[in-house]
Design a protein around this motif. Structure first.
Motif, PDB file in Angstrom:
ATOM      1  N   ALA A 181       1.196  -9.496 -13.314  1.00  0.00           N
ATOM      2  CA  ALA A 181       0.781  -8.093 -13.173  1.00  0.00           C
ATOM      3  C   ALA A 181      -0.734  -7.913 -13.505  1.00  0.00           C
ATOM      4  O   ALA A 181      -1.625  -7.304 -12.926  1.00  0.00           O
ATOM      5  N   ASP A 195       7.149  -2.084 -10.898  1.00  0.00           N
ATOM      6  CA  ASP A 195       7.241  -2.031 -12.400  1.00  0.00           C
ATOM      7  C   ASP A 195       8.446  -2.276 -12.988  1.00  0.00           C
ATOM      8  O   ASP A 195       8.564  -2.847 -14.212  1.00  0.00           O
ATOM      9  N   LEU A 207       3.381  -3.342  -6.728  1.00  0.00           N
ATOM     10  CA  LEU A 207       3.842  -4.115  -7.736  1.00  0.00           C
ATOM     11  C   LEU A 207       5.093  -3.163  -7.826  1.00  0.00           C
ATOM     12  O   LEU A 207       4.996  -1.906  -8.220  1.00  0.00           O
ATOM     13  N   PRO A 265       7.690 -15.199 -11.302  1.00  0.00           N
ATOM     14  CA  PRO A 265       7.352 -14.269 -10.613  1.00  0.00           C
ATOM     15  C   PRO A 265       7.025 -14.462  -9.160  1.00  0.00           C
ATOM     16  O   PRO A 265       6.497 -15.744  -8.829  1.00  0.00           O
ATOM     17  N   ALA A 267       9.867 -11.856 -18.285  1.00  0.00           N
ATOM     18  CA  ALA A 267       9.182 -10.570 -18.594  1.00  0.00           C
ATOM     19  C   ALA A 267       7.815 -10.943 -19.075  1.00  0.00           C
ATOM     20  O   ALA A 267       6.856 -10.248 -18.359  1.00  0.00           O
ATOM     21  N   ASN A 305      11.757 -13.840  -9.121  1.00  0.00           N
ATOM     22  CA  ASN A 305      11.644 -12.327  -9.561  1.00  0.00           C
ATOM     23  C   ASN A 305      10.556 -11.908  -8.622  1.00  0.00           C
ATOM     24  O   ASN A 305       9.548 -11.871  -8.844  1.00  0.00           O
ATOM     25  N   ALA A 360       6.206 -12.115 -15.814  1.00  0.00           N
ATOM     26  CA  ALA A 360       5.947 -11.059 -14.919  1.00  0.00           C
ATOM     27  C   ALA A 360       4.737 -10.167 -15.424  1.00  0.00           C
ATOM     28  O   ALA A 360       3.927  -9.722 -14.437  1.00  0.00           O
ATOM     29  N   ALA A 361       4.484  -9.896 -16.556  1.00  0.00           N
ATOM     30  CA  ALA A 361       3.553  -9.106 -17.265  1.00  0.00           C
ATOM     31  C   ALA A 361       2.139  -9.673 -16.900  1.00  0.00           C
ATOM     32  O   ALA A 361       1.345  -9.209 -16.432  1.00  0.00           O
ATOM     33  N   ILE A 370       8.334  -9.403  -7.739  1.00  0.00           N
ATOM     34  CA  ILE A 370       7.673  -8.315  -8.370  1.00  0.00           C
ATOM     35  C   ILE A 370       6.822  -7.482  -7.567  1.00  0.00           C
ATOM     36  O   ILE A 370       6.093  -6.543  -8.292  1.00  0.00           O
ATOM     37  N   PRO A 421      13.146  -8.516 -15.301  1.00  0.00           N
ATOM     38  CA  PRO A 421      13.382  -9.416 -13.939  1.00  0.00           C
ATOM     39  C   PRO A 421      14.716  -9.534 -13.675  1.00  0.00           C
ATOM     40  O   PRO A 421      14.926 -10.033 -12.461  1.00  0.00           O
ATOM     41  N   ILE A 430       9.080  -5.961 -13.180  1.00  0.00           N
ATOM     42  CA  ILE A 430       8.082  -6.529 -14.035  1.00  0.00           C
ATOM     43  C   ILE A 430       8.733  -6.584 -15.464  1.00  0.00           C
ATOM     44  O   ILE A 430       8.716  -7.360 -16.390  1.00  0.00           O
ATOM     45  N   ARG A 431       9.229  -5.467 -15.709  1.00  0.00           N
ATOM     46  CA  ARG A 431       9.918  -5.058 -17.124  1.00  0.00           C
ATOM     47  C   ARG A 431      11.116  -5.499 -17.184  1.00  0.00           C
ATOM     48  O   ARG A 431      11.551  -6.358 -18.532  1.00  0.00           O
TER      49      ARG A 431
END
Length: 490
Positions: A37, A55, A53, A76, A30, A119, A33-34, A121, A61, A58-59
């Motif tokens: 983003a 979301d 994206l 990601p 995560a 992941n 991923a964040a 994303i 995975p 992202i929050r």
């Protein structure tokens, strides 16, 4: 916002490096991923590479069953907005005609991504239906080259290449039906491998062999990322109509060794097409580098009827695409593409190809066969062919002659303008053989220029081996001291 890495660390870390950090527990999926983003937020307003994206991914995975214990384990990843379907996610293919389209299931390759722990994303930008060389419709988006935003990043994997070059993330999905991985990789300073036919599945799509001019893959900044991606995502779905290639050794291990000395044919005059003079100079310089690494390099061109091959490739695209549009029209209850929804050249392709006869298709397939056989014979004597990745300088944004927004009244003339600049990549797509673009040169504009290696069927590992040998010769990175003007570190 607190980053899990500094931006310099972020862009120095490739996907394999991220996977190693994940396995050690030094970072969390995560967190990566964040940061991807946030990287998107930093640069995407300038390059329009990322369409959307996700979301929730992202929050969390592991959303949609992504395997956090897989080899990539939460790295990601962006999927190009055409190709493998992602269940429930928008897939609009750069077109107003497909706005709101959501696949009802994950394709086989999407399942492979998830098993590998990639992941997903978001989705990256592409021209309408992936047909032309630049994602450049002002009513949809204009994707720009991060090295210089006045120029196109090429296409059709435009968003994938621009996002990786700009440092959003180290690896992104891409597709290639005539050069659409290799060409944008070449103009953005990336590794772009178009694998052999029979490496990545396109299931559940049609298995007609002419559909296999288009293959799946990725763009990356390091050779090992591409090698590991192939190792993790290759393979046949149930019901494939042909055998799928296996490798005796994972490519991620193979690339750690230099190849034996190779016989490499240097070439740039392909039928009526030849390279810009600066590109020829860069090609010669690359040939000398390969000689310094112990390879034999000579000027040799395959004995192929290039004009017949380009004509057959054009017929393939026109006939396949016309049927693709026909299926979309049928689903919407329409009899012809509405001009307010579909770009002009794509309508002309549909008009040209919808009534193509079986005899025309047969002649096309006959040229596919003879061209493949001749190229196969060539590879009995030569291990590799080296050319530039494309033959003319990267165009500025707004050069409509290469776009499906073009007002060219003759669709064949439009295609042959494409072949004039994209002269070298279509051959591998027609024959199902592999090709790779490696960032070894620079255009006079300052943009990167890829050099393109091709080899025989199922010999993808050799291309990656040579690319890794060259990467080591460059000190471990092709662009150690230079970065695009639009970059997350700036």
């Amino acid at each position: 916002m607190t980053h899990v890495m500094s931006w310099d660390e972020w862009t120095a870390c490739d996907a394999v490096g991220m996977s190693e950090l994940l396995k050690k527990g030094e970072v969390l999926p995560a967190e990566l991923a964040a940061q991807a983003a946030e990287a998107t937020a930093r640069v995407n307003p300038q390059i329009s590479a990322v369409v959307e994206l996700f979301d929730d991914a992202i929050r969390e995975p592991s959303t949609d069953g992504t395997n956090m214990a897989g080899p990539f384990g939460g790295v990601p990843f962006l999927v190009k907005d055409l190709g493998p379907g992602v269940k429930g996610r928008l897939q609009e293919q750069g077109s107003k005609f497909l706005q709101g389209n959501r696949p009802g299931e994950d394709s086989f390759l999407t399942q492979q991504f998830r098993k590998a722990g990639l992941n997903i994303i978001g989705r990256s930008a592409t021209p309408e239906f992936g047909v032309c060389s630049s994602a450049e419709n002002p009513e949809v988006y204009i994707t720009r080259n991060p090295w210089n935003t006045a120029y196109t990043p090429f296409g059709s994997s435009a968003g994938a290449s621009a996002s990786v070059a700009a440092g959003i993330l180290p690896l992104a999905h891409a597709t290639d039906g005539g050069g659409s991985i290799r060409i944008p990789a070449g103009a953005n300073g990336l590794i772009g491998l178009k694998s052999s036919r029979g490496v990545f599945s396109i299931a559940p799509a049609l298995s007609d062999i002419t559909g296999y001019v288009s293959t799946q893959g990725c763009v990356s900044r390091t050779v090992r990322d591409t090698a590991f991606f192939v190792d993790c995502c290759r393979g046949a779905a149930p019901g494939e109509f042909m055998p799928y290639w296996n490798s005796d050794e994972p490519y991620a291990e193979l690339i750690k060794r230099d190849p034996a000395p190779l016989r490499i044919a240097l070439s740039h005059q392909w039928g009526p097409y030849q390279s810009d003079s600066h590109f020829v100079s860069e090609l010669e310089r690359t040939g000398r580098l390969l000689e310094e690494l112990g390879h034999q390099v000579e000027w040799v061109t395959p004995d192929i009827d290039f004009e017949a091959a380009f004509a057959a490739q054009t017929a393939c695209y026109i006939s396949n695409f016309a049927q693709f549009i026909a299926r979309l029209l049928e689903k919407k209850g329409l009899t012809r593409p509405p001009p307010e929804w579909v770009e002009p050249i794509n309508i002309k392709i549909w008009q040209k190809g919808i009534d193509m006869s079986y005899s025309e298709r047969w002649k096309m397939q006959e040229v596919f066969n003879t061209t493949s056989r001749r190229l196969g014979n060539f590879y009995q004597q030569w291990d590799l062919i080296l050319t530039p990745t494309f033959s003319r300088p990267t165009p500025l944004i707004g050069e409509t002659r290469y776009l499906t927004l073009s007002d060219n009244p003759d669709v064949l003339s439009w295609f042959y303008q494409l072949w004039d600049i994209f002269s070298y990549t279509p051959l591998a797509s027609l024959t199902g053989t592999p090709g790779i673009s490696i960032p070894l040169a620079t255009q006079q504009s300052g943009l990167p220029l890829g050099m393109h290696l091709q080899t025989r069927q199922a010999n993808d590992g050799l291309l990656l081996q040579v690319a890794a040998q060259l990467e080591r010769a460059f000190g471990g990175s092709f662009y150690k001291n230079t970065r695009p003007s639009v970059h997350v570190t700036r």
